[in-house]
Design a protein around this motif. Structure first.
Motif, PDB file in Angstrom:
ATOM      1  N   SER A 140       1.266  -9.276  -0.542  1.00 30.98           N
ATOM      2  CA  SER A 140       1.598  -8.708   0.752  1.00 30.98           C
ATOM      3  C   SER A 140       1.384  -7.200   0.727  1.00 30.98           C
ATOM      4  O   SER A 140       2.009  -6.498  -0.083  1.00 30.98           O
TER       5      SER A 140
ATOM      6  N   LYS B 277       3.568  -1.775  -0.416  1.00 31.59           N
ATOM      7  CA  LYS B 277       3.889  -0.423   0.060  1.00 31.59           C
ATOM      8  C   LYS B 277       5.376  -0.121  -0.010  1.00 31.59           C
ATOM      9  O   LYS B 277       5.789   0.966  -0.418  1.00 31.59           O
ATOM     10  N   ASN B 278       6.198  -1.096   0.369  1.00 28.26           N
ATOM     11  CA  ASN B 278       7.608  -0.819   0.638  1.00 28.26           C
ATOM     12  C   ASN B 278       8.586  -1.322  -0.399  1.00 28.26           C
ATOM     13  O   ASN B 278       9.781  -1.008  -0.328  1.00 28.26           O
TER      14      ASN B 278
ATOM     15  N   GLU C 138       2.325  -5.025   2.899  1.00 31.17           N
ATOM     16  CA  GLU C 138       3.556  -4.343   3.289  1.00 31.17           C
ATOM     17  C   GLU C 138       4.543  -4.274   2.130  1.00 31.17           C
ATOM     18  O   GLU C 138       5.195  -3.252   1.906  1.00 31.17           O
TER      19      GLU C 138
END
Length: 307
Positions: free
Chosen positions: A105, A110-111, A107
């Motif tokens: 993923s 990144k997070n 996202e």
């Protein structure tokens, strides 16, 4: 990870070697739970250096990779060990500069720092299991045996050839050479003779003007004086001092010292390693004592080896 590594990894994923259905949540909990004393992970906030050191170390141990290797790769990819607020290099994401391959993923890469670490380590571990050269008789605990997996993490391309084809000289700018120099600098003695492979130009076939993968003509090397990871000592293990003189500290830092011990002094490990209170240090400290118990304290992992 640079573009050359991405091309190789895409091929690996196409073959299904990375098992992309396995997510960081499935493996990340155990290694992150060992680091809660350094704080709680917060959205968009970089963990402290000590916290990140703990996360990388425990993730590496859980994956049966020397933490010295994982931390040096993280330093090579991201010198400040930051997940957030960094400028991506060649579309790499986060601490381990992972690209959004199928099965990951974007996202979460990144997070979620745990997810990012887990993804990077999974990729590195699969590189070890891929068709790259190894050291005869060496296993996953030997730092030098990760030379070619580290190379593959970035890409088995001409730019990473261990030797410069035209001259036969060591290619000190190769990705894996830079990573291994960081292992020496941050985790071992600066004088450590690490990764001294008996390479010849005949070991590697490639066109230096192309971006095609290197073909390995030699798949096994014999090397003496290998370096096992120093992160596997347990209470009761005996270790030996490797330098002429080193201080056994009162605390796991350099603020106070107890007594000096000389080279070849045998020490008994009293418990698990702890992290340095000095945030600049990647090595760890072991609680030790001499056989006569006259000296007791902490010694840096950089100065000992298993007896």
């Amino acid at each position: 990870m640079k573009l050359m590594g991405k091309l190789c990894l895409t091929a690996v994923l196409t073959l299904g070697l990375l098992q992309p259905g396995v997510s960081a949540e499935a493996t990340g909990t155990d290694f992150s739970s060992n680091c809660t004393k350094y704080g709680v992970l917060k959205p968009n906030v970089n963990p402290s250096f000590q916290h990140m050191n703990c996360l990388l170390t425990n993730a590496a141990l859980a994956a049966d990779i020397p933490p010295e290797v994982v931390k040096a790769v993280a330093t090579q990819e991201n010198g400040k060990w930051q997940q957030f607020g960094i400028k991506p290099a060649d579309s790499g994401i986060g601490l381990m500069q992972v690209t959004n391959y199928p099965g990951y993923s974007k996202e979460k890469l990144k997070n979620d720092v745990i997810y990012n670490i887990d993804a990077g380590i999974s990729i590195l571990s699969k590189k070890y299991d891929s068709n790259v050269p190894k050291i005869k008789g060496a296993g996953r605990n030997i730092i030098e045996n990760w030379y070619f997996p580290v190379m593959a993490y970035n890409g088995i391309k001409p730019v990473n050839s261990p030797l410069i084809k035209a001259t036969g000289k060591k290619n000190i700018k190769a990705y894996q050479e830079e990573v291994f120099s960081k292992i020496v600098k941050d985790s071992l003695l600066k004088s450590a003779n690490l990764a001294q492979f008996p390479f010849t130009t005949a070991d590697f076939e490639y066109d230096p003007t192309s971006n095609q993968n290197i073909v390995f003509r030699k798949m096994e090397y014999s090397i003496k004086d290998l370096h096992p990871t120093v992160y596997q000592f347990k209470a009761g293990n005996r270790v030996m001092v490797t330098v002429d003189s080193v201080k056994v500290r009162v605390h796991p830092d350099t603020t106070k010292s107890a007594k000096n011990v000389g080279k070849n002094t045998v020490l008994l490990v009293r418990g698990n390693f702890v992290y340095s209170k000095n945030s600049a240090n990647q090595f760890v400290w072991y609680p030790v004592r001499t056989a006569d118990q006259k000296i007791k304290g902490y010694i840096s992992s950089a100065y000992i080896k298993k007896l």
